[in-house]
Design a protein around this motif. Structure first.
Motif, PDB file in Angstrom:
ATOM      1  N   VAL A 118      -9.648   3.873 -16.407  1.00 24.29           N
ATOM      2  CA  VAL A 118     -10.738   4.145 -15.457  1.00 24.29           C
ATOM      3  C   VAL A 118     -10.164   4.422 -14.066  1.00 24.29           C
ATOM      4  O   VAL A 118     -10.580   5.371 -13.381  1.00 24.29           O
ATOM      5  CB  VAL A 118     -11.731   2.954 -15.420  1.00 24.29           C
ATOM      6  CG1 VAL A 118     -12.682   3.065 -14.247  1.00 24.29           C
ATOM      7  CG2 VAL A 118     -12.492   2.869 -16.729  1.00 24.29           C
ATOM      8  N   LEU A 119      -9.196   3.625 -13.658  1.00 22.31           N
ATOM      9  CA  LEU A 119      -8.559   3.825 -12.355  1.00 22.31           C
ATOM     10  C   LEU A 119      -7.891   5.194 -12.274  1.00 22.31           C
ATOM     11  O   LEU A 119      -8.046   5.908 -11.270  1.00 22.31           O
ATOM     12  CB  LEU A 119      -7.532   2.713 -12.107  1.00 22.31           C
ATOM     13  CG  LEU A 119      -6.772   2.782 -10.794  1.00 22.31           C
ATOM     14  CD1 LEU A 119      -7.702   2.496  -9.632  1.00 22.31           C
ATOM     15  CD2 LEU A 119      -5.623   1.805 -10.809  1.00 22.31           C
ATOM     16  N   ASP A 120      -7.190   5.578 -13.306  1.00 25.14           N
ATOM     17  CA  ASP A 120      -6.517   6.879 -13.299  1.00 25.14           C
ATOM     18  C   ASP A 120      -7.511   8.040 -13.307  1.00 25.14           C
ATOM     19  O   ASP A 120      -7.258   9.076 -12.689  1.00 25.14           O
ATOM     20  CB  ASP A 120      -5.559   6.997 -14.482  1.00 25.14           C
ATOM     21  CG  ASP A 120      -4.306   6.149 -14.292  1.00 25.14           C
ATOM     22  OD1 ASP A 120      -4.000   5.789 -13.141  1.00 25.14           O
ATOM     23  OD2 ASP A 120      -3.645   5.829 -15.299  1.00 25.14           O
ATOM     24  N   ILE A 121      -8.634   7.865 -13.976  1.00 28.61           N
ATOM     25  CA  ILE A 121      -9.670   8.910 -13.956  1.00 28.61           C
ATOM     26  C   ILE A 121     -10.242   9.059 -12.549  1.00 28.61           C
ATOM     27  O   ILE A 121     -10.437  10.179 -12.060  1.00 28.61           O
ATOM     28  CB  ILE A 121     -10.771   8.613 -14.997  1.00 28.61           C
ATOM     29  CG1 ILE A 121     -10.214   8.810 -16.411  1.00 28.61           C
ATOM     30  CG2 ILE A 121     -11.997   9.494 -14.768  1.00 28.61           C
ATOM     31  CD1 ILE A 121     -11.129   8.339 -17.519  1.00 28.61           C
ATOM     32  N   ILE A 122     -10.481   7.950 -11.874  1.00 28.63           N
ATOM     33  CA  ILE A 122     -10.978   8.004 -10.490  1.00 28.63           C
ATOM     34  C   ILE A 122      -9.958   8.686  -9.593  1.00 28.63           C
ATOM     35  O   ILE A 122     -10.302   9.563  -8.782  1.00 28.63           O
ATOM     36  CB  ILE A 122     -11.331   6.594  -9.986  1.00 28.63           C
ATOM     37  CG1 ILE A 122     -12.542   6.048 -10.740  1.00 28.63           C
ATOM     38  CG2 ILE A 122     -11.597   6.606  -8.477  1.00 28.63           C
ATOM     39  CD1 ILE A 122     -12.811   4.578 -10.500  1.00 28.63           C
ATOM     40  N   LEU A 123      -8.688   8.302  -9.732  1.00 23.62           N
ATOM     41  CA  LEU A 123      -7.633   8.924  -8.922  1.00 23.62           C
ATOM     42  C   LEU A 123      -7.505  10.421  -9.226  1.00 23.62           C
ATOM     43  O   LEU A 123      -7.161  11.212  -8.350  1.00 23.62           O
ATOM     44  CB  LEU A 123      -6.296   8.221  -9.146  1.00 23.62           C
ATOM     45  CG  LEU A 123      -6.172   6.827  -8.546  1.00 23.62           C
ATOM     46  CD1 LEU A 123      -4.871   6.175  -8.976  1.00 23.62           C
ATOM     47  CD2 LEU A 123      -6.281   6.875  -7.032  1.00 23.62           C
ATOM     48  N   PHE A 124      -7.773  10.791 -10.454  1.00 21.70           N
ATOM     49  CA  PHE A 124      -7.729  12.199 -10.845  1.00 21.70           C
ATOM     50  C   PHE A 124      -8.889  12.982 -10.215  1.00 21.70           C
ATOM     51  O   PHE A 124      -8.717  14.128  -9.789  1.00 21.70           O
ATOM     52  CB  PHE A 124      -7.771  12.308 -12.370  1.00 21.70           C
ATOM     53  CG  PHE A 124      -7.866  13.711 -12.882  1.00 21.70           C
ATOM     54  CD1 PHE A 124      -6.777  14.561 -12.827  1.00 21.70           C
ATOM     55  CD2 PHE A 124      -9.046  14.182 -13.434  1.00 21.70           C
ATOM     56  CE1 PHE A 124      -6.858  15.861 -13.311  1.00 21.70           C
ATOM     57  CE2 PHE A 124      -9.139  15.474 -13.919  1.00 21.70           C
ATOM     58  CZ  PHE A 124      -8.039  16.316 -13.855  1.00 21.70           C
ATOM     59  N   LEU A 125     -10.064  12.374 -10.144  1.00 22.21           N
ATOM     60  CA  LEU A 125     -11.254  13.085  -9.664  1.00 22.21           C
ATOM     61  C   LEU A 125     -11.325  13.216  -8.148  1.00 22.21           C
ATOM     62  O   LEU A 125     -11.941  14.167  -7.645  1.00 22.21           O
ATOM     63  CB  LEU A 125     -12.509  12.389 -10.181  1.00 22.21           C
ATOM     64  CG  LEU A 125     -12.744  12.483 -11.692  1.00 22.21           C
ATOM     65  CD1 LEU A 125     -13.969  11.673 -12.078  1.00 22.21           C
ATOM     66  CD2 LEU A 125     -12.878  13.925 -12.127  1.00 22.21           C
ATOM     67  N   ILE A 126     -10.732  12.297  -7.413  1.00 22.03           N
ATOM     68  CA  ILE A 126     -10.842  12.320  -5.947  1.00 22.03           C
ATOM     69  C   ILE A 126     -10.426  13.668  -5.346  1.00 22.03           C
ATOM     70  O   ILE A 126     -11.177  14.237  -4.546  1.00 22.03           O
ATOM     71  CB  ILE A 126     -10.076  11.137  -5.309  1.00 22.03           C
ATOM     72  CG1 ILE A 126     -10.862   9.853  -5.539  1.00 22.03           C
ATOM     73  CG2 ILE A 126      -9.841  11.355  -3.820  1.00 22.03           C
ATOM     74  CD1 ILE A 126     -10.169   8.597  -5.066  1.00 22.03           C
TER      75      ILE A 126
END
Length: 187
Positions: A118-126
């Motif tokens: 989930v953290l990596d997906i958020i970092l990817f979307l920013i």
């Protein structure tokens, strides 16, 4: 997967002579250093985002929240490593007991893998939220998208690791060396 001295094997290919007293020490070190490395890499990405995109008011707050979340995930990993993976005096004569002790961390490994995904997906979307608002030419914008798009490889690796950990625990067919290990894909 077990790796020693340049050779890597699945647990079904590991000879019993490999499971000696140094095995638990190596496993403990792997878990401890893996958490520190994961935290350092994620923190570096968060700091980069703060430096690049801090002109937007919501970025510093979001980055601090992500930093705290990352810290909590990895502190939990270090706690698990200290409690479950630290070598005990009985491990030298009873390595099977050490392996059984380590498999008890499977549910926390799944929770941790889900959290980091989930953290990596958020970092990817920013960046994909921010880049369209930046004042730059179309070519530069596309170049930015291309650079940040490589983050999808991290997400794919996270999801594959999460799937293998979950299948191994749910179906109880998992490689005992795999549970709790971090999937590393070298392209």
């Amino acid at each position: 997967i077990v790796a020693v001295d340049g050779a890597a094997r699945h647990s079904w290919d590991v000879p019993i002579s490999f499971l000696n007293s140094s095995f638990t020490s190596r496993q403990f070190t792997s878990q401890l250093l893996g958490s520190v490395v994961r935290f350092s890499v994620t923190a570096a990405i968060i700091i980069l985002y703060m430096r690049l995109f801090s002109v937007l008011k919501w970025i510093p707050f979001t980055c601090y929240c992500l930093y705290a979340f990352t810290f909590l995930i990895q502190v939990e990993n270090v706690g698990i490593a200290l409690y479950w993976y630290i070598p005990r005096s009985s491990d030298a004569s009873h390595v099977a007991g050490a392996l059984e002790r380590v498999t008890k961390t499977a549910s926390s490994a799944i929770a941790n893998a889900a959290s980091t995904t989930v953290l990596d997906i958020i970092l990817f979307l920013i960046p994909f939220i921010i880049v369209p608002t930046l004042n730059m030419s179309r070519e530069r914008r596309q170049a930015c998208y291309l650079v940040f798009f490589f983050g999808i490889l991290v997400i794919v690796a996270d999801i594959v690791g999460l799937v293998y950990k979950t299948i191994g625990v749910v179906k109880q067919i998992g490689d005992p060396f795999w549970i709790g290990e971090i999937l590393i894909i070298i392209l």
